[in-house]
Design a protein around this motif. Structure first.
Motif, PDB file in Angstrom:
ATOM      1  N   TRP A  95      -6.510   3.864  -6.662  1.00 29.54           N
ATOM      2  CA  TRP A  95      -5.762   3.164  -5.626  1.00 29.54           C
ATOM      3  C   TRP A  95      -4.653   4.008  -5.004  1.00 29.54           C
ATOM      4  CZ3 TRP A  95      -6.592  -1.321  -3.111  1.00 29.54           C
ATOM      5  CH2 TRP A  95      -7.622  -2.132  -3.598  1.00 29.54           C
ATOM      6  N   PRO A  96      -3.946   4.839  -5.747  1.00 25.04           N
ATOM      7  CA  PRO A  96      -2.916   5.671  -5.106  1.00 25.04           C
ATOM      8  C   PRO A  96      -3.484   6.586  -4.023  1.00 25.04           C
ATOM      9  CG  PRO A  96      -2.542   5.590  -7.459  1.00 25.04           C
ATOM     10  CD  PRO A  96      -3.864   4.933  -7.216  1.00 25.04           C
ATOM     11  N   GLU A 121      -0.323  12.454  -4.273  1.00 25.22           N
ATOM     12  CA  GLU A 121      -1.537  12.044  -3.572  1.00 25.22           C
ATOM     13  C   GLU A 121      -1.543  12.584  -2.138  1.00 25.22           C
ATOM     14  OE1 GLU A 121      -3.669  10.739  -5.478  1.00 25.22           O
ATOM     15  OE2 GLU A 121      -2.243  10.471  -7.109  1.00 25.22           O
ATOM     16  N   TYR A 122      -0.372  12.628  -1.513  1.00 23.90           N
ATOM     17  CA  TYR A 122      -0.290  13.179  -0.161  1.00 23.90           C
ATOM     18  C   TYR A 122      -0.548  14.687  -0.176  1.00 23.90           C
ATOM     19  CZ  TYR A 122       1.641   8.678   1.272  1.00 23.90           C
ATOM     20  OH  TYR A 122       1.809   7.339   1.529  1.00 23.90           O
ATOM     21  N   SER A 147      -4.600   4.500  -1.065  1.00 25.22           N
ATOM     22  CA  SER A 147      -3.427   4.035  -0.311  1.00 25.22           C
ATOM     23  C   SER A 147      -2.827   5.161   0.511  1.00 25.22           C
ATOM     24  CB  SER A 147      -2.388   3.481  -1.286  1.00 25.22           C
ATOM     25  OG  SER A 147      -2.908   2.388  -2.027  1.00 25.22           O
ATOM     26  N   ALA A 148      -2.782   6.373  -0.047  1.00 23.52           N
ATOM     27  CA  ALA A 148      -2.244   7.513   0.701  1.00 23.52           C
ATOM     28  C   ALA A 148      -3.092   7.802   1.933  1.00 23.52           C
ATOM     29  CB  ALA A 148      -2.169   8.737  -0.208  1.00 23.52           C
ATOM     30  N   ILE A 172       0.831  -1.201   0.000  1.00 20.97           N
ATOM     31  CA  ILE A 172       0.000   0.000   0.000  1.00 20.97           C
ATOM     32  C   ILE A 172       0.869   1.255   0.000  1.00 20.97           C
ATOM     33  CG2 ILE A 172      -1.645   1.329   1.390  1.00 20.97           C
ATOM     34  CD1 ILE A 172      -2.870  -1.298   2.269  1.00 20.97           C
ATOM     35  N   GLU A 200       2.134   1.757  -3.436  1.00 20.59           N
ATOM     36  CA  GLU A 200       1.038   2.179  -4.313  1.00 20.59           C
ATOM     37  C   GLU A 200       0.713   3.659  -4.122  1.00 20.59           C
ATOM     38  OE1 GLU A 200      -1.720   1.670  -7.286  1.00 20.59           O
ATOM     39  OE2 GLU A 200      -0.351   0.131  -6.526  1.00 20.59           O
ATOM     40  N   SER A 201       0.883   4.158  -2.902  1.00 17.99           N
ATOM     41  CA  SER A 201       0.529   5.556  -2.632  1.00 17.99           C
ATOM     42  C   SER A 201       1.440   6.540  -3.365  1.00 17.99           C
ATOM     43  CB  SER A 201       0.584   5.816  -1.126  1.00 17.99           C
ATOM     44  OG  SER A 201       1.919   5.715  -0.641  1.00 17.99           O
TER      45      SER A 201
END
Length: 279
Positions: free
Chosen positions: A239-240, A41-42, A243-244, A27, A30-31
């Motif tokens: 998914w990214p 993503e973060y 996951s983040a 995960i 993936e993030s």
């Protein structure tokens, strides 16, 4: 001796590595695999107003459930700690009785109880306290009630253990010195039980952060982070971002447990320092 003690951790390591650490590593990888670059993503989690609102809702609900669970659970634990024999066994049995039903069943039960034509509204209408049915569901109120009901046993158990560990001679000594029962509780029982209160509150708060079934059934428009993760992964296939969000919740959980551990260590140091002074 140290090698033997290390072997005791081996079964735990073998269990955690394939079922927790390895999936979290996937995960985490993936993030950082989003189309907009590493770490995008973060950044989105921090800058997106909608996501920030979901995170706020999640922490607000978890905090309110923790406070309500403490206000309900502490008196229950206090009474149970003073019961003896058969009554103590019956009390503990009643605390664990809800665990015989799954969270899904209990959440559906609260949907029926808190419905506009459910027993709660019917009773309130019957005794004349309200003129129109109260909207408990789909506005957060029913969600907090149901989650508090589910989480109360998780805070009762550590507090009960802490109260039972208190030397009964300490309140008696306070009484000899002239303290009334309320003063005994505030000066002796409550401070000595605070470490267990902190453990119970941490368990309830962290567990509430990851609730999914109950918010999905009772939350309505109130979205929490677990629902957002599910939506991003299953419906939007992002998914990214999912996951983040999962990694951020995990990191926040680790921070909370780390703060609890630091507070416990600081409390022990203060206790040793006081014992050294009086020695």
């Amino acid at each position: 001796m140290k090698q033997r003690s290390f072997l005791l951790y081996l079964p735990v390591a073998l269990l955690l590595t394939p079922f927790f650490l390895a999936p979290m590593a996937v995960i985490g990888t993936e993030s950082f695999s989003g189309q907009h670059g590493i770490g995008a993503e973060y950044v989105k989690v921090v800058t997106d107003q909608g996501i920030r609102t979901v995170l706020y809702n999640t922490f607000y609900v978890a905090a309110m459930v923790t406070i309500l669970s403490l206000l309900i659970g502490y008196p229950i634990a206090y009474v149970l700690a003073r019961l003896k024999g058969r009554w103590a066994t019956i009390g503990i049995f009643l605390i664990f009785l809800p665990f015989w039903a799954s969270t899904v069943i209990r959440s559906f039960a609260w949907m029926i109880l808190l419905g506009r034509k459910g027993p709660v509204n019917s009773i309130l209408l019957g005794i004349g306290l309200i003129e129109d049915p109260i909207r408990f569901i789909d506005n957060g109120l029913g969600l907090m009630i149901a989650m508090t009901y589910i989480m109360v046993p998780f805070i009762v158990v550590p507090i009960l253990n802490g109260l039972r560990a208190i030397d009964p001679n300490l309140p008696r000594a306070a009484a000899v010195l002239g303290a009334n029962p309320w003063r005994q509780f505030l000066a002796v029982t409550l401070p000595l039980s605070m470490p267990n209160v902190a453990v119970g509150c941490t368990i309830v708060f962290v567990t509430s952060l990851g609730f999914f079934v109950t918010p999905s059934l009772l939350g309505g428009d109130l979205t929490v982070v677990s629902m957002l993760i599910s939506e991003q992964a299953n419906r939007l296939l992002d998914w990214p971002l999912a996951s983040a969000l999962a990694i951020i919740v995990l990191l926040l959980t680790i921070v909370i447990f780390a703060l609890l551990r630091l507070s416990q260590l600081a409390s022990r140091r203060r206790g040793k320092a006081r014992s050294g002074v009086f020695a």
